[in-house]
Design an enzyme around this catalytic site. Structure first.
Site, mmCIF file in Angstrom:
data_model
loop_
_atom_site.group_PDB
_atom_site.id
_atom_site.type_symbol
_atom_site.label_atom_id
_atom_site.label_comp_id
_atom_site.label_asym_id
_atom_site.label_seq_id
_atom_site.Cartn_x
_atom_site.Cartn_y
_atom_site.Cartn_z
ATOM 1 N N PHE A 107 0.817 -1.216 0.000
ATOM 2 C CA PHE A 107 0.000 0.000 0.000
ATOM 3 C C PHE A 107 0.847 1.261 0.000
ATOM 4 C CE2 PHE A 107 0.940 0.055 4.497
ATOM 5 C CZ PHE A 107 0.755 1.374 4.912
ATOM 6 N N LYS A 108 2.106 1.136 0.394
ATOM 7 C CA LYS A 108 2.990 2.300 0.457
ATOM 8 C C LYS A 108 3.217 2.924 -0.918
ATOM 9 C CE LYS A 108 3.769 1.649 4.891
ATOM 10 N NZ LYS A 108 5.007 1.562 5.605
ATOM 11 N N ASP A 109 2.921 2.163 -1.987
ATOM 12 C CA ASP A 109 3.096 2.699 -3.346
ATOM 13 C C ASP A 109 2.250 3.939 -3.585
ATOM 14 O OD1 ASP A 109 5.005 0.926 -4.463
ATOM 15 O OD2 ASP A 109 3.478 -0.601 -4.742
ATOM 16 N N THR A 140 7.967 0.393 3.250
ATOM 17 C CA THR A 140 8.241 1.777 2.854
ATOM 18 C C THR A 140 9.514 1.873 2.011
ATOM 19 O OG1 THR A 140 7.105 2.752 4.749
ATOM 20 C CG2 THR A 140 8.770 4.102 3.690
#
Length: 431
Positions: A107-109, A140
């Site tokens: 999800f850090k994308d 991250t």
């Protein structure tokens, strides 16, 4: 948009200034002076838009005329074109919001790619070198490294706790080289994060190398994450929207902060659950009203191995602004999960024909405990299970196929430096 420092309310900056600074003096996080709000009619219109138009509407409400509408649309398109979230039904009233379909399968994308595009936009206006310094507890590092990889005049330095992230996570950012440098720190993530904060307090160093942060302390990352909560809500059947609760696996609390901001600007989510592993500083605080961080414990849900979450201060500030009561809040539930429980949930989800990694399993466990019959629950899938291949395979006793995105990196040579958690050693490396 005007933002202020949580350590000095009189220190006000614009959005673009906040992105450039990353962190204010005395390690103060930036927070919007005024949260925008969409009325019910506006929310209905937004929910009918595609993901990119939704994101534009939301982000433009915060950023305003600091970036032209044309440029902001281009930035959003380039940031989110490969990161569309998906919903996977698990049980009758429970589904997983999969946020790991981006370039680094996490999800850090979303936040990292949006931040990189904003900084690239700024660099075209302001010449000079930029050094992105970030600490990672897992995903991250890869997201930030990938987002800035080969970007001219931008150097990336990533700190991570030695031996405390998965081998595949490490390979995804320690094999790139070019403008990406990685440092394994002989300590915990909290010690890595502390080094980053000290670096930002060194004004001479900050100016000399054009220091900026890639962590969720950077406001651009946080705002980008608001968008996928709107996308998830719009993709649910209307009957499920009325009593929607979302369980978020929490480490640095950036993800749940974005969700709560989404609610505060008008998205009618009933409540959120702050789900942690054994590093349960926030659940204990909400239960006993005592802020007592303990020594960080290493777990299989390593991205959540954080005892002093940065973004908790932003949640406190948001509740103050909205005049919500954080104690016994109807909007914020909480819970923590042991290693034993996490493994049990991975097995249970596998029996339900869903392969889950540890972080999502933590969120699922607490959602199952908290959800009521009339409610519909989403738990966040924050990383692809293959990023925790060895752990998951051992628990479910089945081999996991590696996606093409990371298969080629598995056998590549890692290039990483190693230091003790001392600032003078980091400073020497940076200069």
């Amino acid at each position: 948009m005007k933002l202020y420092s949580l350590k000095n309310i009189f220190k006000e900056v614009t959005f673009l200034e906040a992105v450039q600074l990353g962190l204010c003096e005395k390690q103060g996080l930036f927070f919007p002076k005024k949260i925008p709000f969409f009325k019910k009619k506006e929310i209905k219109k937004i929910l009918k838009m595609n993901f990119f138009e939704k994101s534009f509407k939301i982000l433009n409400a915060f950023i305003g005329n600091e970036i032209s509408k044309t440029n902001l649309r281009k930035i959003i398109k380039k940031s989110f074109e490969h990161t569309i979230p998906k919903i996977r039904k698990i049980e009758k009233n429970i589904a997983c919001l999969e946020l790991f379909h981006g370039p680094t399968l996490a999800f850090k994308d979303f936040g990292a790619r949006f931040m990189s595009q904003i900084i690239y936009f700024l660099k075209k206006k302001n010449k000079g070198k930029v050094t992105i310094l970030t600490a990672t507890s897992g995903d991250t590092g890869a997201a930030v490294a990938n987002a800035f990889y080969k970007m001219k005049n931008v150097n990336v330095v990533i700190l991570y706790p030695k031996g405390k992230i998965s081998k595949i996570q490490e390979k995804m950012f320690c094999t790139l080289e070019e403008n990406v440098k990685t440092i394994s720190v002989n300590g915990s993530f909290d010690e890595c994060q502390k080094l980053v904060k000290i670096a930002f307090n060194d004004s001479k160093l900050k100016k000399k190398i054009g220091l900026n942060s890639g962590n969720s302390i950077n406001i651009s990352r946080l705002l980008a994450q608001i968008c996928y909560y709107f996308e998830a809500f719009s993709n649910l059947k209307k009957k499920y929207r009325k009593n929607l609760i979302i369980s978020v696996p929490c480490g640095n609390f950036g993800n749940i902060t974005a969700g709560l901001i989404a609610k505060s600007i008008g998205l009618p989510i009933k409540s959120f659950i702050a789900s942690t592993n054994s590093n349960d500083t926030v659940p204990r605080f909400l239960k006993y009203n005592k802020w007592e961080p303990k020594k960080t414990i290493s777990t299989i849900s390593n991205a959540m191995d954080i005892s002093i979450p940065n973004n908790w201060d932003r949640i406190i500030e948001l509740f103050k602004q909205k005049k919500w009561n954080i104690k016994n809040s109807k909007y914020l539930k909480f819970g923590s999960v042991s290693e034993k429980q996490t493994k049990k949930s991975i097995k249970k989800l596998y029996k339900l024909k869903y392969i889950s990694e540890p972080h999502a399993a933590v969120a699922y466990t607490i959602l199952k405990k908290k959800i009521k019959k009339e409610e519909y629950g989403l738990f966040l899938g924050t990383a692809h299970p293959s990023k925790f291949k060895d752990t998951v395979e051992e628990i479910i006793n089945k081999k996991i196929k590696l996606p093409e995105k990371i298969k080629h990196q598995k056998n590549m040579k890692s290039f990483s430096f190693s230091i003790d958690p001392k600032f003078n050693l980091l400073k020497k490396f940076l200069t």
